[in-house]
Design an enzyme around this catalytic site. Sequence first.
Site, PDB file in Angstrom:
ATOM      1  N   LYS A  49       6.529  -3.754   8.001  1.00  0.00           N
ATOM      2  CA  LYS A  49       7.385  -3.286   7.489  1.00  0.00           C
ATOM      3  C   LYS A  49       9.231  -2.542   7.937  1.00  0.00           C
ATOM      4  O   LYS A  49      10.305  -2.582   7.936  1.00  0.00           O
ATOM      5  CB  LYS A  49       6.784  -1.917   6.494  1.00  0.00           C
ATOM      6  CG  LYS A  49       5.728  -2.040   5.650  1.00  0.00           C
ATOM      7  CD  LYS A  49       4.702  -1.058   5.217  1.00  0.00           C
ATOM      8  CE  LYS A  49       3.731  -1.406   4.742  1.00  0.00           C
ATOM      9  NZ  LYS A  49       2.370  -0.496   3.727  1.00  0.00           N
ATOM     10  N   GLN A  93       0.513   4.750   6.659  1.00  0.00           N
ATOM     11  CA  GLN A  93      -0.482   3.467   6.167  1.00  0.00           C
ATOM     12  C   GLN A  93      -1.694   4.122   6.270  1.00  0.00           C
ATOM     13  O   GLN A  93      -2.046   5.174   6.618  1.00  0.00           O
ATOM     14  CB  GLN A  93      -0.003   2.470   7.126  1.00  0.00           C
ATOM     15  CG  GLN A  93      -0.846   1.503   7.269  1.00  0.00           C
ATOM     16  CD  GLN A  93      -0.371   0.532   6.344  1.00  0.00           C
ATOM     17  OE1 GLN A  93       1.149   0.357   6.075  1.00  0.00           O
ATOM     18  NE2 GLN A  93      -1.087  -0.485   5.805  1.00  0.00           N
ATOM     19  N   ASP A 116       6.040   5.225  -1.583  1.00  0.00           N
ATOM     20  CA  ASP A 116       5.219   4.310  -1.309  1.00  0.00           C
ATOM     21  C   ASP A 116       4.346   4.246  -3.396  1.00  0.00           C
ATOM     22  O   ASP A 116       3.792   3.379  -4.003  1.00  0.00           O
ATOM     23  CB  ASP A 116       3.352   4.440  -1.126  1.00  0.00           C
ATOM     24  CG  ASP A 116       3.263   3.405   0.673  1.00  0.00           C
ATOM     25  OD1 ASP A 116       4.218   2.493   0.010  1.00  0.00           O
ATOM     26  OD2 ASP A 116       2.972   4.281   0.999  1.00  0.00           O
TER      27      ASP A 116
HETATM   28  N1  GUN Z   1      -2.263   0.132   2.759  1.00  0.00           N
HETATM   29  C1  GUN Z   1      -2.242  -0.806   1.742  1.00  0.00           C
HETATM   30  N2  GUN Z   1      -1.620  -1.081   1.045  1.00  0.00           N
HETATM   31  C2  GUN Z   1      -0.448   0.044   1.412  1.00  0.00           C
HETATM   32  C3  GUN Z   1       0.621   0.564   0.677  1.00  0.00           C
HETATM   33  O1  GUN Z   1       1.783  -0.320  -0.288  1.00  0.00           O
HETATM   34  N3  GUN Z   1       0.774   1.374   1.167  1.00  0.00           N
HETATM   35  C4  GUN Z   1       0.743   1.844   2.370  1.00  0.00           C
HETATM   36  N4  GUN Z   1       1.274   3.243   2.550  1.00  0.00           N
HETATM   37  N5  GUN Z   1      -0.675   2.117   2.842  1.00  0.00           N
HETATM   38  C5  GUN Z   1      -1.006   0.576   2.401  1.00  0.00           C
END
Ligand code: GUN
Length: 279
Positions: A49, A93, A116
Amino acid sequence: MAVRIDGKALAAKVKSQVAEEAAKLPRKPGLAVVLVGEDPASQVYVAGKERDCAECGIESFGHRLSAETTEPELLDLIRRLNGDPRVDGILVQLPLPKHLSEETVINAISPDKDVDCFHPFNVGRMVIGDPVFLPCTPAGVMEMLDEYEIPIRGKRCVVLGRSNIVGKPMAALLTQRDGTVTICHSRTEDMAQYAREADILVSAVGRMGLVTADMVKEGAVVVDVAMNRDGDGRLCGDADFAAVEPKASYITPVPGGVGPMTRAMLMRNILTAAALHQA
Ligand code: GUN
């Protein structure tokens, strides 16, 4: 034989659009990335990311915290990020270490920085069809269906999995587009019977080999959201790809399918947040 949906190529296109728009803003968009603990998969995702941000002209602010971080400490950081004008989006995350409540942490993120789309405010806005942000993975799937001009209206859509991150919002977006949606989950009796009816089958369970050829209708569209590791450590989805591919009309590979699109849609949400903040 199915057409393979190229998520990597479409993600590159979306990211270049985001980069172009981001460059027009008076100030660089900013993303705060919070990682608690040392989960190896999460470390890889977070690094990806941050790389995407750099490609899109988005500033990223990394906050790597020890696995022993307390909830008050994490909430305090989120409060500071909520008030930081350089930060347009906050990504915590998941999963978090067991002693931290994901619900409490998500609720602490200011909804206008919830890139998100996990905050109940944004989930509600999305479900009623008046979204601010879209949930990244389901939005990425919709983008793929649209790119390949796959019709949704009136079609039978079956979503395997009912997580808050993927299954539930995926069903909501397909419903919004006039799909007829069924959600199957771990307590569903005879999941295969529902799957076989699907014109569009979305699997988001996380169990290798779950979707076998006999569960797929001839000509169905198969979207595989899962990221599993096989015995050799290779990434694979829920579908038995080799067996399902000849029956499907379209299929998303793993890797190179939904994964890159999830990340691209995050970039789009950050741009949306930045545009809101800089308007
Ligand atoms: N863990 C697995 N997928 C995601 C996501 O799309 N966003 C976040 N913040 N954590 C995750």
